[in-house]
Design a protein around this motif. Structure first.
Motif: not given
Ligand SMILES: [Zn+2]
Length: 273
Positions: A167-169, A178-180, A184-186, A237-239
């Motif tokens: 839960w974050r900005n 979208p992780h909130a 999404a995963l990294d 980008y967010d690779i």
């Protein structure tokens, strides 16, 4: 109150594809209704309504955040499917515009709400917590990634899951990540950076990163096949970032294949059944 028009009466071809893909991706969405003021609303099976489009184009309102939009605008940029990686000039970040009303309706309106709908899935031996629909999709990505790593052992360095639900900005932004929402995963952030981390972008003018072109097709394809988009295809980008947006992958497939408006059944990744 006057009855709402049936969606067949007012949908243009692009809206028809959007609605078809939204319903294939999210079965809890029933239909689309038009209100007297011209706004259009997605109607959920339980009666909830989410703004699909406003009578005027939302980006005309200069004070608004261009990345927080209605559902129609969130689907306007066509996401390019692998192996296609067109250049990403400013303003081209398909999938980075999101409808927060839709995310809240699908996954929860606050941290507690989202947390109740999370599932844990094992990816390459690590556990990742995501919204259950995204977790089920991710479970099917795992074997394809494992096979790719067996074929090309050097891929292993890029396949280190490091973050799912949180839960974050968004880093450096005032809106939720979208992780909130647990979608999404990294992977391997030490090798696959976010644009704000790179020194040359400190004045918010983004220089393309070489990995946007060089990142392995096999990894991106494995995710796209199950309804995830890749942040490496965004101008900002967010690779490391993969995000469950099956409605966008569906629309990309429809557009690539030039399918007629009357589509056959689609599964939630946009594959024809
Ligand atoms: Zn991320």
């Amino acid at each position: 109150m006057a009855p709402h028009a049936s969606f067949a009466d007012f949908l243009d071809a692009d809206d028809a594809v959007n609605l078809r893909c939204l319903r294939a991706a999210y079965p809890e969405i029933n239909t689309l209704e038009k209100s007297a003021d011209g706004s259009q609303w997605l109607v959920f099976a339980d009666g909830r309504r989410v703004l699909y489009s406003e009578p005027r184009v939302s980006h005309e309102r200069g004070e608004d955040d261009p990345f927080s939009v209605d559902v129609r605008a969130s689907m306007a940029d066509i996401y390019p499917l692998e192996p296609y990686r067109p250049p990403t000039p400013p303003g081209v970040s398909p999938g980075r515009r999101r409808s927060y009303a839709l995310l809240a309706a699908l996954y929860g309106k606050d941290c507690r709400d989202v947390s109740r709908g999370l599932c844990t899935v094992l990816l390459l031996g690590r556990s990742v917590r995501l919204a259950c629909a995204a977790a089920q999709a991710l479970e099917k990505v795992g074997p394809a990634l494992a096979a790719a790593a067996r074929d090309t052992p050097s891929l292993a360095a890029l396949l280190n899951p490091s973050g799912g639900f949180m839960w974050r900005n968004i880093a450096g932004e005032k809106r939720l990540s979208p992780h909130a929402f647990g979608i999404a995963l990294d992977l391997s952030p030490n090798f696959a950076p976010y644009w704000r981390w790179c020194k040359q972008n400190q004045h918010a003018i983004v220089t393309p990163h070489s990995l946007q072109q060089k990142y392995p097709v096999a990894i991106v394809e494995a995710f796209e096949a199950r309804g995830f988009i890749w942040g490496g295809k965004w101008h900002e980008y967010d690779i490391m970032h993969f995000e469950y947006r099956p409605e966008l992958v569906c629309k990309a497939r429809v557009r690539r294949w030039s399918l007629p408006e009357e589509l056959p059944g689609l599964d939630n990744a946009g594959n024809i059944e």
